[in-house]
Design a protein around this motif. Structure first.
Motif, short mmCIF file in Angstrom:
data_model
loop_
_atom_site.label_atom_id
_atom_site.label_comp_id
_atom_site.label_asym_id
_atom_site.label_seq_id
_atom_site.Cartn_x
_atom_site.Cartn_y
_atom_site.Cartn_z
N VAL A 1 -9.25 4.83 6.53
CA VAL A 1 -9.09 5.30 7.34
C VAL A 1 -10.16 5.42 8.36
O VAL A 1 -9.95 5.94 9.44
CB VAL A 1 -8.81 6.78 7.16
CG1 VAL A 1 -8.22 7.58 7.49
CG2 VAL A 1 -7.74 6.74 6.11
N LEU A 2 -11.35 5.61 7.69
CA LEU A 2 -12.63 5.74 8.76
C LEU A 2 -12.97 4.80 9.28
O LEU A 2 -13.54 4.74 10.86
CB LEU A 2 -14.00 5.89 7.32
CG LEU A 2 -14.35 6.80 6.93
CD1 LEU A 2 -15.55 6.94 6.13
CD2 LEU A 2 -14.49 8.38 7.51
N VAL B 1 -1.99 2.84 9.03
CA VAL B 1 -1.80 4.45 9.31
C VAL B 1 -2.55 5.31 9.77
O VAL B 1 -2.19 5.89 10.32
CB VAL B 1 -1.70 4.42 7.20
CG1 VAL B 1 -1.94 6.72 7.21
CG2 VAL B 1 -0.95 4.50 6.41
N ALA B 2 -3.80 5.18 9.94
CA ALA B 2 -4.64 5.88 10.55
C ALA B 2 -4.76 5.60 11.89
O ALA B 2 -4.84 6.77 12.82
CB ALA B 2 -6.37 5.94 9.65
N THR B 3 -4.70 4.32 12.29
CA THR B 3 -4.36 3.45 13.54
C THR B 3 -3.10 4.78 14.20
O THR B 3 -2.76 4.74 14.69
CB THR B 3 -4.24 2.33 13.01
OG1 THR B 3 -5.32 2.27 12.95
CG2 THR B 3 -3.55 1.91 15.27
N GLN C 1 -13.18 5.29 13.79
CA GLN C 1 -13.91 5.19 13.99
C GLN C 1 -13.74 3.84 15.43
O GLN C 1 -14.64 4.45 16.71
CB GLN C 1 -15.38 4.44 13.32
CG GLN C 1 -16.30 3.95 14.05
CD GLN C 1 -17.72 3.27 13.10
OE1 GLN C 1 -17.05 2.25 11.80
NE2 GLN C 1 -19.06 3.93 12.80
N ALA C 2 -12.79 3.50 15.46
CA ALA C 2 -12.79 1.72 16.54
C ALA C 2 -12.05 2.96 17.46
O ALA C 2 -12.12 2.80 18.92
CB ALA C 2 -11.69 1.31 16.08
N HIS C 3 -11.98 4.22 17.89
CA HIS C 3 -10.60 4.84 18.49
C HIS C 3 -11.68 6.29 18.92
O HIS C 3 -10.98 6.96 19.59
CB HIS C 3 -9.17 5.71 17.64
CG HIS C 3 -8.45 4.74 17.22
ND1 HIS C 3 -8.26 3.04 16.69
CD2 HIS C 3 -7.42 3.66 18.93
CE1 HIS C 3 -7.06 2.58 16.53
NE2 HIS C 3 -7.38 2.91 17.82
N GLY C 4 -12.34 6.20 18.22
CA GLY C 4 -13.32 7.51 18.94
C GLY C 4 -13.13 8.81 18.06
O GLY C 4 -13.56 9.71 19.13
N VAL C 5 -12.76 8.75 17.42
CA VAL C 5 -12.22 10.60 16.73
C VAL C 5 -13.27 10.39 15.39
O VAL C 5 -13.70 10.19 14.90
CB VAL C 5 -11.02 9.92 16.11
CG1 VAL C 5 -10.34 11.84 15.35
CG2 VAL C 5 -9.55 9.77 16.50
#
Length: 365
Positions: A286-287, A261-263, A291-295
């Motif tokens: 979600v974290l 969902v977060a991705t 984190q994986a996308h630098g948000v």
């Protein structure tokens, strides 16, 4: 010819206590002074005495076993006094990191409830039999367990009402989690609704969010329903002129599904100011994605969960959550079963254990 097996009378004579004391040590060890208990257990070991569960069961029409039933274990891993606090308030407290930097034991919901149930079963002289439902076999599994125990604790919503009613004609049944409905079962739960409302109010206090995403779990479960009601309470109570736009999705209490969902949010470019999840496993998913996308969390988006599992205490950033007393849920369920077995005529019991909001870095100002 083999030697005669030692009896409870031999143990009592060897330890210098009454037969009743030996029985209490073996069935309710917490009720006996430590020195006496150790003396009796030393005699048991010295003589090689083994209590006859079958003989006890025939005499008392009891097995000395209580049951605990949960739905699929893998799904659950994704996901003293038991008088509830009746003040109605939910504490909101800062939860600083451990001074030694240690991460904790990483126990999840099922683990802690199970540990509590095992502790209380031991204190009351019971053996705990645990069953895990697997797909279409769930009903046969819970039926089999019910035939082997004196009482059964079941996660609310995991067994059809008709089957529980059938089981309850023979043995006591305690439901863990979820509100009392039109039934005669004993209930042990936490204040999900008040806890979620307090969590969302904390998020509003940190930041006036223009957009908020709420991620539900399994929308048919009592816990999820109550938590969503608490979320709705907080939104409705917020001033209309600053009320955020709200989106709601479901992710089945799964870390993997919440990560997806977060991705998708990141890919769409429409990231809300706050994401509140119905359990910690989804919040951790979600974290993972953010984190994986630098948000940045909490710089760009606030994230919060519910349960208080240890994994949220050493995530990066550490997860703000509603801590429910999971071990006490297990203990309370067995405690209520024990009381019910002692007095089957008492009216249905409802215990509602208090929760508290633990404020950590994922919602820091």
């Amino acid at each position: 010819m083999s030697a005669k097996a030692p009896t409870v009378y031999d143990v009592a004579e060897h330890a210098g206590v009454s037969i009743a004391t030996v029985s209490r040590v073996l069935r309710r060890p917490g009720d006996v002074r430590e020195a006496t208990r150790e003396r009796v257990l030393a005699s048991v070991r010295t003589l090689g005495y083994v209590p006859s569960a079958s003989a006890r069961g025939l005499a008392a029409r009891r097995t000395g076993v209580v049951g605990l039933f949960f739905p699929d274990f893998d799904a659950m891993r994704e996901t003293t006094s038991f008088v509830p606090d009746r003040s109605g308030s939910v504490p909101v407290v800062a939860d600083p990191p451990r001074e030694d930097g240690s991460p904790g034991s990483d126990l999840l919901y099922f683990d802690e409830v199970l540990r509590g149930a095992e502790i209380e079963a031991w204190r009351n002289g019971f053996v705990l039999l645990v069953g895990v439902g697997r797909g279409s076999d769930s009903e046969s599994i819970v039926s089999d367990i019910a035939g082997r125990v004196d009482g059964l604790a079941v996660l609310a919503g995991s067994v059809p009402d008709e089957m529980l009613e059938h089981i309850a004609r023979r043995i006591p049944v305690v439901l863990i989690a979820g509100p009392r409905r039109d039934d005669e079962f004993d209930h042990v739960s936490v204040d999900n609704r008040a806890g979620m409302r307090a969590l969302v109010e904390h998020v509003f206090a940190v930041r006036e969010a223009d957009g908020m995403l709420y991620i539900r779990g399994n929308i048919e479960t009592p816990d999820d329903i109550e938590r969503f009601e608490g979320f709705q309470d907080a939104i409705a109570a917020h001033p209309a002129e600053t009320r955020p736009g709200v989106s709601v999705v479901a992710a089945e209490f799964s870390r993997d599904r919440a990560r997806d969902v977060a991705t998708s949010l990141v890919a769409s470019g429409h990231i809300p100011d706050a994401i509140v999840c119905a359990n910690d496993q989804m919040a951790l998913g979600v974290l993972d994605a953010l984190q994986a996308h630098g948000v940045a969390v909490p710089g760009r988006v606030l994230v919060a969960g519910f349960d208080g599992i240890d994994a949220g205490r050493h995530s990066a950033p550490r997860l703000t959550t509603v801590r429910q007393p999971m071990e006490d849920l297990g203990r309370a369920a067995v405690h209520v079963l024990s009381r019910r077995l002692g007095d089957p005529s008492q009216p249905p019991v409802t215990l509602r254990l208090p929760v508290r909001v633990l404020v950590r870095e994922s919602t820091s100002p």
